[in-house]
Design a protein around this motif. Structure first.
Motif, PDB file in Angstrom:
ATOM      1  N   GLU A 158       0.808  -1.220   0.000  1.00  0.00           N
ATOM      2  CA  GLU A 158       0.000   0.000   0.000  1.00  0.00           C
ATOM      3  C   GLU A 158       0.846   1.277   0.000  1.00  0.00           C
ATOM      4  O   GLU A 158       0.606   2.169  -0.824  1.00  0.00           O
ATOM      5  N   PRO A 159       1.828   1.412   0.888  1.00  0.00           N
ATOM      6  CA  PRO A 159       2.663   2.626   0.808  1.00  0.00           C
ATOM      7  C   PRO A 159       3.424   2.719  -0.502  1.00  0.00           C
ATOM      8  O   PRO A 159       3.636   3.823  -1.030  1.00  0.00           O
ATOM      9  N   LEU A 160       3.814   1.596  -1.079  1.00  0.00           N
ATOM     10  CA  LEU A 160       4.516   1.615  -2.364  1.00  0.00           C
ATOM     11  C   LEU A 160       3.578   2.073  -3.470  1.00  0.00           C
ATOM     12  O   LEU A 160       3.968   2.849  -4.354  1.00  0.00           O
ATOM     13  N   ARG A 161       2.345   1.608  -3.432  1.00  0.00           N
ATOM     14  CA  ARG A 161       1.359   2.030  -4.433  1.00  0.00           C
ATOM     15  C   ARG A 161       1.145   3.538  -4.378  1.00  0.00           C
ATOM     16  O   ARG A 161       1.167   4.225  -5.409  1.00  0.00           O
ATOM     17  N   LEU A 162       0.949   4.052  -3.178  1.00  0.00           N
ATOM     18  CA  LEU A 162       0.705   5.486  -3.029  1.00  0.00           C
ATOM     19  C   LEU A 162       1.905   6.306  -3.492  1.00  0.00           C
ATOM     20  O   LEU A 162       1.756   7.312  -4.196  1.00  0.00           O
ATOM     21  N   ALA A 163       3.091   5.885  -3.102  1.00  0.00           N
ATOM     22  CA  ALA A 163       4.302   6.641  -3.457  1.00  0.00           C
ATOM     23  C   ALA A 163       4.542   6.640  -4.957  1.00  0.00           C
ATOM     24  O   ALA A 163       4.952   7.660  -5.533  1.00  0.00           O
ATOM     25  N   SER A 164       4.301   5.513  -5.603  1.00  0.00           N
ATOM     26  CA  SER A 164       4.586   5.407  -7.032  1.00  0.00           C
ATOM     27  C   SER A 164       3.531   6.091  -7.896  1.00  0.00           C
ATOM     28  O   SER A 164       3.824   6.543  -9.005  1.00  0.00           O
ATOM     29  N   GLU A 165       2.313   6.186  -7.377  1.00  0.00           N
ATOM     30  CA  GLU A 165       1.244   6.824  -8.151  1.00  0.00           C
ATOM     31  C   GLU A 165       1.160   8.324  -7.902  1.00  0.00           C
ATOM     32  O   GLU A 165       0.558   9.054  -8.697  1.00  0.00           O
ATOM     33  N   GLN A 166       1.773   8.796  -6.807  1.00  0.00           N
ATOM     34  CA  GLN A 166       1.741  10.226  -6.493  1.00  0.00           C
ATOM     35  C   GLN A 166       3.143  10.731  -6.157  1.00  0.00           C
ATOM     36  O   GLN A 166       3.381  11.265  -5.071  1.00  0.00           O
ATOM     37  N   PRO A 167       4.103  10.567  -7.073  1.00  0.00           N
ATOM     38  CA  PRO A 167       5.473  10.994  -6.775  1.00  0.00           C
ATOM     39  C   PRO A 167       5.592  12.514  -6.792  1.00  0.00           C
ATOM     40  O   PRO A 167       4.813  13.191  -7.470  1.00  0.00           O
ATOM     41  N   PRO A 168       6.551  13.077  -6.049  1.00  0.00           N
ATOM     42  CA  PRO A 168       6.731  14.533  -6.053  1.00  0.00           C
ATOM     43  C   PRO A 168       7.221  15.050  -7.402  1.00  0.00           C
ATOM     44  O   PRO A 168       7.050  16.223  -7.724  1.00  0.00           O
ATOM     45  N   TYR A 169       7.825  14.196  -8.200  1.00  0.00           N
ATOM     46  CA  TYR A 169       8.269  14.544  -9.548  1.00  0.00           C
ATOM     47  C   TYR A 169       8.456  13.245 -10.322  1.00  0.00           C
ATOM     48  O   TYR A 169       8.447  12.151  -9.756  1.00  0.00           O
ATOM     49  N   GLY A 170       8.617  13.347 -11.622  1.00  0.00           N
ATOM     50  CA  GLY A 170       8.756  12.163 -12.454  1.00  0.00           C
ATOM     51  C   GLY A 170       7.406  11.610 -12.867  1.00  0.00           C
ATOM     52  O   GLY A 170       6.362  11.957 -12.304  1.00  0.00           O
ATOM     53  N   VAL A 171       7.416  10.739 -13.853  1.00  0.00           N
ATOM     54  CA  VAL A 171       6.178  10.132 -14.365  1.00  0.00           C
ATOM     55  C   VAL A 171       5.680   9.076 -13.377  1.00  0.00           C
ATOM     56  O   VAL A 171       6.458   8.222 -12.941  1.00  0.00           O
ATOM     57  N   PRO A 172       4.401   9.122 -12.986  1.00  0.00           N
ATOM     58  CA  PRO A 172       3.867   8.115 -12.053  1.00  0.00           C
ATOM     59  C   PRO A 172       3.959   6.706 -12.633  1.00  0.00           C
ATOM     60  O   PRO A 172       3.848   6.511 -13.845  1.00  0.00           O
ATOM     61  N   ALA A 173       4.141   5.733 -11.758  1.00  0.00           N
ATOM     62  CA  ALA A 173       4.176   4.319 -12.160  1.00  0.00           C
ATOM     63  C   ALA A 173       2.880   3.665 -11.700  1.00  0.00           C
ATOM     64  O   ALA A 173       2.829   3.005 -10.652  1.00  0.00           O
ATOM     65  N   THR A 174       1.825   3.857 -12.448  1.00  0.00           N
ATOM     66  CA  THR A 174       0.505   3.355 -12.073  1.00  0.00           C
ATOM     67  C   THR A 174       0.439   1.840 -12.238  1.00  0.00           C
ATOM     68  O   THR A 174       0.884   1.301 -13.249  1.00  0.00           O
ATOM     69  N   GLY A 175      -0.120   1.175 -11.222  1.00  0.00           N
ATOM     70  CA  GLY A 175      -0.241  -0.283 -11.275  1.00  0.00           C
ATOM     71  C   GLY A 175       1.049  -1.006 -10.958  1.00  0.00           C
ATOM     72  O   GLY A 175       1.281  -2.120 -11.435  1.00  0.00           O
ATOM     73  N   LEU A 176       1.888  -0.409 -10.123  1.00  0.00           N
ATOM     74  CA  LEU A 176       3.213  -0.970  -9.866  1.00  0.00           C
ATOM     75  C   LEU A 176       3.163  -2.324  -9.164  1.00  0.00           C
ATOM     76  O   LEU A 176       3.872  -3.253  -9.553  1.00  0.00           O
TER      77      LEU A 176
END
Length: 241
Positions: A158-176
């Motif tokens: 869960e924390p990995l999903r949130l971090a990867s889908e809402q990064p402070p910069y860079g392209v989000p990694a949706t569905g990681l």
């Protein structure tokens, strides 16, 4: 005597090794200047960020001993010869690199990008050995190891999903998270675990502060035979000592 000396050198090298193969290249995102993404930073296409990233494939050959340099070719082929779609490969690459380089932005699929990396690696290897032929990929498909990696993924899902889908910069990694699970089950448990490690470190996702979870992270690295710091370096360890 020669064998002993080579073993000693290998041990000394392992002290400084914090990643290997494809995930080592992904870890280079920290040394890439973010301003390189600006179109006017490099007026010539061959001087742009794409060239910089591809250069890391050649650097890997100079950076490591022969066995670790060969890991890059193994990793690429483990993914290319799998049933994984290009979008899944793109997703795990984005997560491993904080979305700094998106293959889509350069008109490439995840699979095309891997082939470009492999081309750069092979070109450098064949400068030293023109007759070099890569070994066939040898993915880790042991079911017990696969399940062990999946279980570790779930501890930070869960924390990995949130971090990867809402990064402070860079392209989000949706569905990681499902993408990582597919790498583990359809390609290679070893590479899937290293991609998990790289994503957790990239987004500074905390490892649960129960001691046991951290121990499972480390134990998996030992089972895969990683150099000491591949798991430990950069891990956001929240153990209670």
């Amino acid at each position: 005597m020669t064998g002993g000396r080579e073993s000693e050198i290998g041990c000394l090298e392992d002290v400084y090794v914090t990643d290997i193969g494809l995930t080592w290249i992904a870890s280079r995102w920290r040394v890439v200047d973010l301003f390189d993404r600006e179109p006017d930073r490099h007026p010539l296409p061959e001087e742009g960020p794409l060239s910089e990233w591809l250069g890391f494939a050649a650097v890997a050959v100079d950076e490591f001993d022969r066995s670790k340099a060969a890991q890059l070719g193994q990793d690429v082929q483990r993914l290319l010869r799998s049933s994984l779609p290009g979008e899944t490969i793109r997703t795990v690459w984005l997560a491993a690199t904080h979305g700094i380089l998106d293959p889509d932005e350069h008109g490439m699929t995840g699979r095309t990008w891997l082939r470009r990396i492999e081309e750069g690696w092979l070109a450098r290897v064949r400068q030293d050995d023109p007759a070099f032929v890569p070994l066939p990929p040898q993915p880790v498909v042991d079911e017990e190891l696969r399940q062990a990696v999946i279980q570790v993924i779930h501890t930070v899902a869960e924390p990995l999903r949130l971090a990867s889908e809402q990064p402070p910069y860079g392209v989000p990694a949706t569905g990681l998270v499902p993408a990582l699970e597919r790498v583990v089950t359809e390609a290679c448990a070893d590479l899937g675990y290293r991609l998990l490690l790289r994503a957790v470190k990239t987004y500074s996702v905390p490892v649960p502060a129960d001691g046991e979870t951290y121990g499972r992270f480390v134990a998996l690295g030992e089972r895969f035979g990683y150099p000491y710091w591949v798991v430990r370096e950069g891990l956001n360890d929240r153990r209670i000592d």
